[in-house]
Design an enzyme around this catalytic site. Structure first.
Site, PDB file in Angstrom:
ATOM      1  N   GLN A 121       8.876   0.191   1.549  1.00 53.22           N
ATOM      2  CA  GLN A 121       8.773   1.091   0.395  1.00 53.22           C
ATOM      3  C   GLN A 121       8.500   2.520   0.864  1.00 53.22           C
ATOM      4  OE1 GLN A 121       5.092   0.992  -1.841  1.00 53.22           O
ATOM      5  NE2 GLN A 121       6.183   1.093  -3.777  1.00 53.22           N
ATOM      6  N   GLY A 122       9.441   3.418   0.635  1.00 53.08           N
ATOM      7  CA  GLY A 122       9.272   4.830   1.020  1.00 53.08           C
ATOM      8  C   GLY A 122       8.972   5.679  -0.197  1.00 53.08           C
ATOM      9  N   SER A 124       5.294   7.107  -0.795  1.00 52.61           N
ATOM     10  CA  SER A 124       4.248   8.094  -0.482  1.00 52.61           C
ATOM     11  C   SER A 124       4.701   9.112   0.552  1.00 52.61           C
ATOM     12  CB  SER A 124       3.003   7.395   0.057  1.00 52.61           C
ATOM     13  OG  SER A 124       2.570   6.413  -0.844  1.00 52.61           O
ATOM     14  N   SER A 156       4.600   0.540   4.826  1.00 57.63           N
ATOM     15  CA  SER A 156       4.286  -0.786   5.383  1.00 57.63           C
ATOM     16  C   SER A 156       5.571  -1.473   5.859  1.00 57.63           C
ATOM     17  CB  SER A 156       3.607  -1.674   4.328  1.00 57.63           C
ATOM     18  OG  SER A 156       2.472  -1.041   3.812  1.00 57.63           O
ATOM     19  N   GLU A 239       4.709  -4.092  -8.814  1.00 59.57           N
ATOM     20  CA  GLU A 239       3.792  -4.020  -7.668  1.00 59.57           C
ATOM     21  C   GLU A 239       2.350  -4.262  -8.122  1.00 59.57           C
ATOM     22  OE1 GLU A 239       4.086  -0.387  -5.438  1.00 59.57           O
ATOM     23  OE2 GLU A 239       2.820  -1.138  -3.818  1.00 59.57           O
TER      24      GLU A 239
HETATM   25  C1  LIG Z   1      -2.710  -0.546   3.320  1.00 61.05           C
HETATM   26  C2  LIG Z   1      -1.828   0.469   2.637  1.00 61.05           C
HETATM   27  C3  LIG Z   1      -0.476   0.224   2.554  1.00 61.05           C
HETATM   28  C4  LIG Z   1       0.360   1.154   1.928  1.00 61.05           C
HETATM   29  N1  LIG Z   1       1.709   0.896   1.916  1.00 61.05           N
HETATM   30  C5  LIG Z   1       2.530   1.805   1.362  1.00 61.05           C
HETATM   31  C6  LIG Z   1       3.949   1.596   1.410  1.00 61.05           C
HETATM   32  O1  LIG Z   1       4.446   0.593   1.925  1.00 61.05           O
HETATM   33  N2  LIG Z   1       4.747   2.542   0.883  1.00 61.05           N
HETATM   34  C7  LIG Z   1       4.256   3.659   0.289  1.00 61.05           C
HETATM   35  O2  LIG Z   1       5.051   4.441  -0.207  1.00 61.05           O
HETATM   36  N3  LIG Z   1       2.918   3.908   0.237  1.00 61.05           N
HETATM   37  C8  LIG Z   1       2.055   3.005   0.774  1.00 61.05           C
HETATM   38  N4  LIG Z   1       0.692   3.232   0.759  1.00 61.05           N
HETATM   39  C9  LIG Z   1       0.203   4.527   0.231  1.00 61.05           C
HETATM   40  C10 LIG Z   1      -0.595   4.413  -1.052  1.00 61.05           C
HETATM   41  O3  LIG Z   1       0.247   4.140  -2.144  1.00 61.05           O
HETATM   42  C11 LIG Z   1      -1.342   5.759  -1.189  1.00 61.05           C
HETATM   43  O4  LIG Z   1      -2.282   5.832  -0.125  1.00 61.05           O
HETATM   44  C12 LIG Z   1      -2.060   5.901  -2.507  1.00 61.05           C
HETATM   45  O5  LIG Z   1      -1.130   6.039  -3.549  1.00 61.05           O
HETATM   46  C13 LIG Z   1      -3.043   7.095  -2.516  1.00 61.05           C
HETATM   47  O6  LIG Z   1      -2.395   8.269  -2.162  1.00 61.05           O
HETATM   48  P1  LIG Z   1      -2.981   9.226  -1.008  1.00 61.05           P
HETATM   49  O7  LIG Z   1      -3.313   8.372   0.180  1.00 61.05           O
HETATM   50  O8  LIG Z   1      -2.018  10.354  -0.831  1.00 61.05           O
HETATM   51  O9  LIG Z   1      -4.377   9.784  -1.579  1.00 61.05           O
HETATM   52  P2  LIG Z   1      -4.573  11.064  -2.505  1.00 61.05           P
HETATM   53  O10 LIG Z   1      -3.560  11.054  -3.578  1.00 61.05           O
HETATM   54  O11 LIG Z   1      -4.655  12.261  -1.619  1.00 61.05           O
HETATM   55  O12 LIG Z   1      -5.969  10.769  -3.146  1.00 61.05           O
HETATM   56  C14 LIG Z   1      -7.210  11.064  -2.481  1.00 61.05           C
HETATM   57  C15 LIG Z   1      -8.343  10.733  -3.456  1.00 61.05           C
HETATM   58  O13 LIG Z   1      -8.277  11.569  -4.631  1.00 61.05           O
HETATM   59  C16 LIG Z   1      -8.228  10.771  -5.797  1.00 61.05           C
HETATM   60  N5  LIG Z   1      -7.374  11.383  -6.816  1.00 61.05           N
HETATM   61  C17 LIG Z   1      -6.187  12.001  -6.595  1.00 61.05           C
HETATM   62  N6  LIG Z   1      -5.667  12.420  -7.768  1.00 61.05           N
HETATM   63  C18 LIG Z   1      -6.535  12.039  -8.741  1.00 61.05           C
HETATM   64  C19 LIG Z   1      -6.565  12.178 -10.164  1.00 61.05           C
HETATM   65  N7  LIG Z   1      -5.579  12.775 -10.830  1.00 61.05           N
HETATM   66  N8  LIG Z   1      -7.631  11.652 -10.836  1.00 61.05           N
HETATM   67  C20 LIG Z   1      -8.653  11.021 -10.178  1.00 61.05           C
HETATM   68  N9  LIG Z   1      -8.670  10.881  -8.841  1.00 61.05           N
HETATM   69  C21 LIG Z   1      -7.642  11.372  -8.130  1.00 61.05           C
HETATM   70  C22 LIG Z   1      -7.612   9.460  -5.327  1.00 61.05           C
HETATM   71  O14 LIG Z   1      -7.901   8.396  -6.194  1.00 61.05           O
HETATM   72  C23 LIG Z   1      -8.273   9.290  -3.960  1.00 61.05           C
HETATM   73  O15 LIG Z   1      -9.563   8.764  -4.064  1.00 61.05           O
HETATM   74  C24 LIG Z   1      -0.166   2.336   1.365  1.00 61.05           C
HETATM   75  C25 LIG Z   1      -1.542   2.585   1.458  1.00 61.05           C
HETATM   76  C26 LIG Z   1      -2.370   1.669   2.086  1.00 61.05           C
HETATM   77  C27 LIG Z   1      -3.842   1.967   2.165  1.00 61.05           C
END
Ligand SMILES: Cc1cc2nc3c(=O)[nH]c(=O)nc-3n(C[C@H](O)[C@H](O)[C@H](O)COP(=O)(O)OP(=O)(O)OC[C@H]3O[C@@H](n4cnc5c(N)ncnc54)[C@H](O)[C@@H]3O)c2cc1C
Length: 377
Positions: A121-122, A124, A156, A239
């Site tokens: 899944q691409g 993020s 992932s 998902e």
């Molecule tokens: C084990 C794992 C597997 C993953 N696999 C995939 C994958 O296969 N493909 C893929 O595309 N992605 C994947 N992800 C990514 C995952 O979907 C993102 O990490 C997640 O959506 C959070 O985005 P971010 O890391 O950019 O955090 P950010 O968006 O930067 O958030 C940082 C913090 O701010 C908070 N925050 C941000 N905006 C708001 C708001 N509007 N209101 C309240 N709080 C807020 C968040 O909740 C968080 O606590 C994976 C992540 C993990 C941990």
């Protein structure tokens, strides 16, 4: 809402249970967590066995209730986890089944079900996780292809994937939710670089993916150009709504193991720990009921799970963290020994409240879309 099972569904359960009892003892040993090619082969091999025995289509063609029985029985029996097939079987495949053309369904679904192809899944990007609509990976038309440049993160299984469900920005000036397109990108195309990232638990299960003028045929677009946000909502509802439900059964199994281990090592005498395990038991039973409710709702509304998936995802991911915290209590000082059961699971469990959308985002969705509270922004 009817949560009872029909005689046909119960018959399916018995048949599946008997089949599992026959095949599971003969399965080869699981490869080590860092052996990704080995894990891919193992996971695809298991999928192929399911396919040959007529169980692969439970993911899309059978009723959601049959799917639930399948997840319940496979987990109870300790069958292999879906593993590298997670994205293909549990959200890319269901999205293509719901939104793809007849040709796309014929091209991509059978290889997923047969265990021939792995998807990743691409979605993020470095500045587009919770705020997914901020994604910047660009795609522009050149003849029959899109040309894609940008980067993805936390992808992932990217290292072993054949296909990627990819979100790209096809209209840079449209309002940000309207200029996005959902593409199926072949992972062996020129211009793709995958750089593995190591997790806290030590495994390189996800990666950064860099895209440098990668050509993706226009025919690989699912849904209309610039209509990718709507298609993405379908992907995310699978998902969050159904992809993790089998793991609730796995958590209930671990909870039983913890209670047994606590009885053996004397920790069961601690009333605080007993109370904690009891509360978790109630929590996972409630989560299973919630799962049945979500599935029943999905069944009534044509198969795509609703916003109840966010309630499930929120509570499940916290309960799973609490489960492994309780495991550390049961293990006592041994909880620092990485070779002990549950210790690596505890480290992995920290990511559950982030993956597939953070808890804060799930709370926002529940507040706005279920409780009808005003939007934050
Ligand atoms: C084990 C794992 C597997 C993953 N696999 C995939 C994958 O296969 N493909 C893929 O595309 N992605 C994947 N992800 C990514 C995952 O979907 C993102 O990490 C997640 O959506 C959070 O985005 P971010 O890391 O950019 O955090 P950010 O968006 O930067 O958030 C940082 C913090 O701010 C908070 N925050 C941000 N905006 C708001 C708001 N509007 N209101 C309240 N709080 C807020 C968040 O909740 C968080 O606590 C994976 C992540 C993990 C941990």
């Amino acid at each position: 809402m009817d949560l009872s099972y029909t005689p046909e569904e119960e018959e399916f359960r018995v048949r599946l249970r008997e089949w599992l009892a026959k095949v599971l003892p003969a399965l080869p040993a699981k490869p080590s967590p860092d052996d990704w090619p080995g894990r891919r082969a193992y996971d695809l091999g298991w999928q192929r066995m399911l396919y040959d025995a007529g169980y692969a289509d439970v993911h899309w063609d059978a009723s959601p209730t049959t799917r639930l029985i399948f997840l319940e029985e496979t987990e109870k029996a300790g069958a292999p986890y879906v593993g590298a097939n997670f994205v293909g079987l549990l959200h890319a495949g269901p999205t293509i089944a719901a939104e793809g053309s007849a040709g796309q369904r014929a091209r991509w679904l059978p290889p997923i079900l047969r265990g021939d192809e792995v998807w990743c899944q691409g979605f993020s990007e470095p500045d587009a996780g919770s705020d997914l609509a901020a994604l910047r990976t660009r795609a522009w038309r050149d003849g029959d292809d899109y040309v894609v440049s940008g980067s993805k993160i936390w992808t992932s299984h990217a290292e072993v994937a054949d296909w990627c469900e990819l979100l790209v920005r096809t209209d840079p000036v449209a309002p940000r939710h309207r200029g996005i397109t959902w593409l199926a990108m072949p992972m062996d195309a020129d211009g793709i670089t995958v750089r593995p990232l190591r997790t806290l638990a030590g495994s390189a299960e996800f990666a950064e993916v860099f895209l440098d003028e990668v050509r993706v045929p226009v025919a690989n677009r699912v849904g209309a150009e610039n209509d990718g946000w709507r298609v993405t909502m379908v992907t995310l509802s699978f998902e969050r709504g159904t992809a993790f439900v089998g793991e609730v059964v796995a958590c209930r199994r671990v909870l039983g193991e913890l209670a047994r281990a606590a009885r053996e090592n004397g920790r069961w005498d601690d009333p605080v720990l007993r109370g904690r395990l009891g509360r978790l038991n109630a929590e996972f039973r409630a989560l299973w009921r919630l799962t049945q409710w979500n599935v029943s709702e999905a069944e009534a509304s044509g198969g795509v799970p609703g916003v109840g998936g966010s309630v499930f995802k929120l509570r499940y991911s916290h309960a799973r963290q609490e489960l492994y915290d309780a495991a550390a209590e049961v293990l006592g000082p041994d909880s620092l020994d990485l070779d002990r059961p549950w210790v690596l699971d505890r480290l992995s469990s920290l990511s559950y409240t982030i993956a597939a959308g953070t808890s804060q985002i799930q709370r926002n969705i529940v507040a706005e879309r279920i409780l009808g509270l005003p939007k934050g922004r």
